[in-house]
Design an enzyme around this catalytic site. Structure first.
Site, mmCIF file in Angstrom:
data_model
loop_
_atom_site.group_PDB
_atom_site.id
_atom_site.type_symbol
_atom_site.label_atom_id
_atom_site.label_comp_id
_atom_site.label_asym_id
_atom_site.label_seq_id
_atom_site.Cartn_x
_atom_site.Cartn_y
_atom_site.Cartn_z
ATOM 1 N N ARG A 1 8.895 -121.201 -24.285
ATOM 2 C CA ARG A 1 8.142 -120.318 -25.191
ATOM 3 C C ARG A 1 6.679 -120.735 -25.263
ATOM 4 N NH1 ARG A 1 11.898 -121.418 -29.978
ATOM 5 N NH2 ARG A 1 10.479 -120.294 -31.344
ATOM 6 N N ARG B 1 2.359 -109.709 -27.207
ATOM 7 C CA ARG B 1 2.484 -111.054 -26.667
ATOM 8 C C ARG B 1 1.988 -111.120 -25.229
ATOM 9 N NH1 ARG B 1 6.804 -112.833 -30.127
ATOM 10 N NH2 ARG B 1 7.078 -115.084 -30.063
ATOM 11 N N LYS C 1 3.608 -118.470 -38.605
ATOM 12 C CA LYS C 1 3.479 -117.012 -38.659
ATOM 13 C C LYS C 1 4.487 -116.374 -39.598
ATOM 14 C CE LYS C 1 4.005 -116.543 -34.458
ATOM 15 N NZ LYS C 1 4.748 -116.046 -33.339
ATOM 16 N N ARG D 1 13.248 -126.281 -38.150
ATOM 17 C CA ARG D 1 13.210 -124.924 -38.696
ATOM 18 C C ARG D 1 14.597 -124.351 -38.967
ATOM 19 N NH1 ARG D 1 9.634 -120.121 -36.295
ATOM 20 N NH2 ARG D 1 10.914 -120.200 -34.416
ATOM 21 N N ARG E 1 17.989 -121.035 -35.275
ATOM 22 C CA ARG E 1 17.930 -120.079 -34.170
ATOM 23 C C ARG E 1 18.357 -120.735 -32.859
ATOM 24 N NH1 ARG E 1 12.155 -117.230 -34.675
ATOM 25 N NH2 ARG E 1 12.242 -117.667 -32.444
HETATM 26 P P1 ADP Z 1 8.533 -117.334 -32.392
HETATM 27 O O1 ADP Z 1 9.044 -118.013 -33.600
HETATM 28 O O2 ADP Z 1 8.749 -118.150 -31.153
HETATM 29 O O3 ADP Z 1 7.150 -116.852 -32.510
HETATM 30 P P2 ADP Z 1 9.744 -114.621 -32.502
HETATM 31 O O4 ADP Z 1 10.776 -114.546 -33.556
HETATM 32 O O5 ADP Z 1 8.477 -113.901 -32.718
HETATM 33 O O6 ADP Z 1 9.518 -116.149 -32.089
HETATM 34 O O7 ADP Z 1 10.388 -114.084 -31.114
HETATM 35 C C1 ADP Z 1 11.572 -114.661 -30.591
HETATM 36 C C2 ADP Z 1 11.784 -114.238 -29.152
HETATM 37 O O8 ADP Z 1 11.901 -112.805 -29.069
HETATM 38 C C3 ADP Z 1 10.645 -114.580 -28.201
HETATM 39 O O9 ADP Z 1 10.715 -115.910 -27.738
HETATM 40 C C4 ADP Z 1 10.894 -113.547 -27.092
HETATM 41 O O10 ADP Z 1 11.975 -113.918 -26.285
HETATM 42 C C5 ADP Z 1 11.302 -112.317 -27.867
HETATM 43 N N1 ADP Z 1 10.122 -111.496 -28.223
HETATM 44 C C6 ADP Z 1 9.618 -111.294 -29.469
HETATM 45 N N2 ADP Z 1 8.520 -110.519 -29.432
HETATM 46 C C7 ADP Z 1 8.305 -110.232 -28.119
HETATM 47 C C8 ADP Z 1 7.317 -109.495 -27.417
HETATM 48 N N3 ADP Z 1 6.297 -108.906 -28.075
HETATM 49 N N4 ADP Z 1 7.412 -109.412 -26.061
HETATM 50 C C9 ADP Z 1 8.415 -110.009 -25.405
HETATM 51 N N5 ADP Z 1 9.367 -110.739 -25.991
HETATM 52 C C10 ADP Z 1 9.331 -110.848 -27.340
#
Ligand code: ADP
Ligand code: ZN
Length: 217
Positions: free
Chosen positions: A172, A89, A14, A128, A161
Site C-alpha cells: 500500500r 488514488r 485520514k 489499528r 482489517r
Molecule cells: P487506507 O487506510 O490504506 O488509506 P482505504 O480504506 O482507503 O485504506 O482503502 C483500502 C483499500 O481499498 C486500498 O488499499 C485499495 O486496495 C482499495 N481502494 C480504496 N480506494 C481506492 C481507489 N480510489 N482506487 C483503487 N483502490 C482503492
C-alpha cells in the site's frame, strides 16, 4: 462549498479526521475503502472482484473505482458538499473526477493532504482497529475506545482489517508513493491543495483542518 478530497498515506489519520469532519460539518463521507469493504462483506460482484486485490494491498482497477464514485457523487445528499476519502488514488482517477465534476455540477473545492513519516505509519497500522459498521478507527496503543473492542460512536464490535498486516502495508505504501503522491502536483496546479503535518497530533490536525473548512464553507 465543501467538496473535499482527503488524501494521505495509509495510517496518516485520514479516517479519524474524516469522522470528525463529517460530524462537525454534516456532509456525507464517501470512503471508497469502506464501500469496497461493504461490498466484500455482502459478497456482491464488485466485492468478489475487489477482495483479493484489497487484502494484498493492491489498488482496485480504475474503471471499477471511477464508476462507483460517479454514481455515489450523483446522489442527492452530495448536493451540499461531500468528503471523498481514499479517492482519487491515481492520476487517471483524478482526471476522471475533474471531468465528472462539472457534468454533475459538483467539482472539488478543497484538497486536504495529511502526511506522516513512514516509520510512524507502520507502527500505527499495526495497532489499528476499525469499526466495520460506521468506519471509525481506533488504535490499541494511542486511541483506545472507552470500552475495549467496542466502537464509541455506534457500539459495534471493532475488528482488525485484513490488509493491516506488514506485507500488505508495504504494498500500500509503495502504491501510495508511486500512484497517489503525483496528485499533489496535480492539485497544486489547480490551486486547491492544502498540506497538513500529521505529526502535530490528532487534535491539532482537526483544529487546523476545521479552520480551513470554516473559512471555505
Ligand atoms: P487506507 O487506510 O490504506 O488509506 P482505504 O480504506 O482507503 O485504506 O482503502 C483500502 C483499500 O481499498 C486500498 O488499499 C485499495 O486496495 C482499495 N481502494 C480504496 N480506494 C481506492 C481507489 N480510489 N482506487 C483503487 N483502490 C482503492
Ligand atoms: Zn462504529
Amino acid at each position: 462549498m465543501l467538496n473535499i478530497i482527503l488524501m494521505g498515506p495509509p495510517g496518516a489519520g485520514k479516517g479519524t479526521q474524516a469522522t470528525r469532519i463529517i460530524d462537525a460539518f454534516h456532509i456525507p463521507h464517501i470512503s471508497t475503502g469502506d464501500i469496497f469493504r461493504e461490498n466484500i462483506s455482502k459478497g456482491t460482484e464488485l466485492g468478489k472482484k475487489a477482495k483479493a486485490i484489497i487484502e494484498a494491498g493492491g489498488l482496485v482497477p480504475d474503471d471499477l473505482t471511477i464508476g462507483l464514485v460517479k454514481d455515489r457523487l450523483s446522489q442527492d445528499d452530495c448536493k451540499e458538499g461531500y468528503l471523498l476519502d481514499g479517492f482519487p488514488r491515481t492520476l487517471a482517477q483524478a482526471e476522471a473526477l475533474k471531468a465528472m465534476g462539472p457534468e454533475i455540477g459538483r467539482p472539488v473545492t478543497l484538497v486536504i493532504d495529511i502526511t506522516v513519516p513512514d516509520e510512524v505509519l507502520k507502527e500505527r497500522i499495526g495497532g489499528r482497529r476499525v469499526c466495520p459498521k460506521c468506519g471509525a478507527s481506533y488504535n490499541i496503543h494511542s486511541m483506545k475506545p472507552v470500552q475495549e473492542g467496542i466502537c464509541d460512536r455506534c457500539g459495534a464490535e471493532l475488528i482488525q482489517r485484513k490488509d493491516d498486516n506488514p506485507e500488505s502495508f508495504m504494498v500500500r505504501l509503495q502504491n501510495y508513493y508511486e500512484q497517489t503522491a503525483p496528485l499533489v502536483a496535480f492539485y497544486e496546479k489547480e490551486g486547491i491543495y492544502h498540506h497538513f503535518d500529521g505529526m502535530v497530533g490528532l487534535e491539532k490536525v482537526t483544529e487546523q483542518v476545521a479552520e480551513l473548512l470554516k473559512a471555505n464553507r
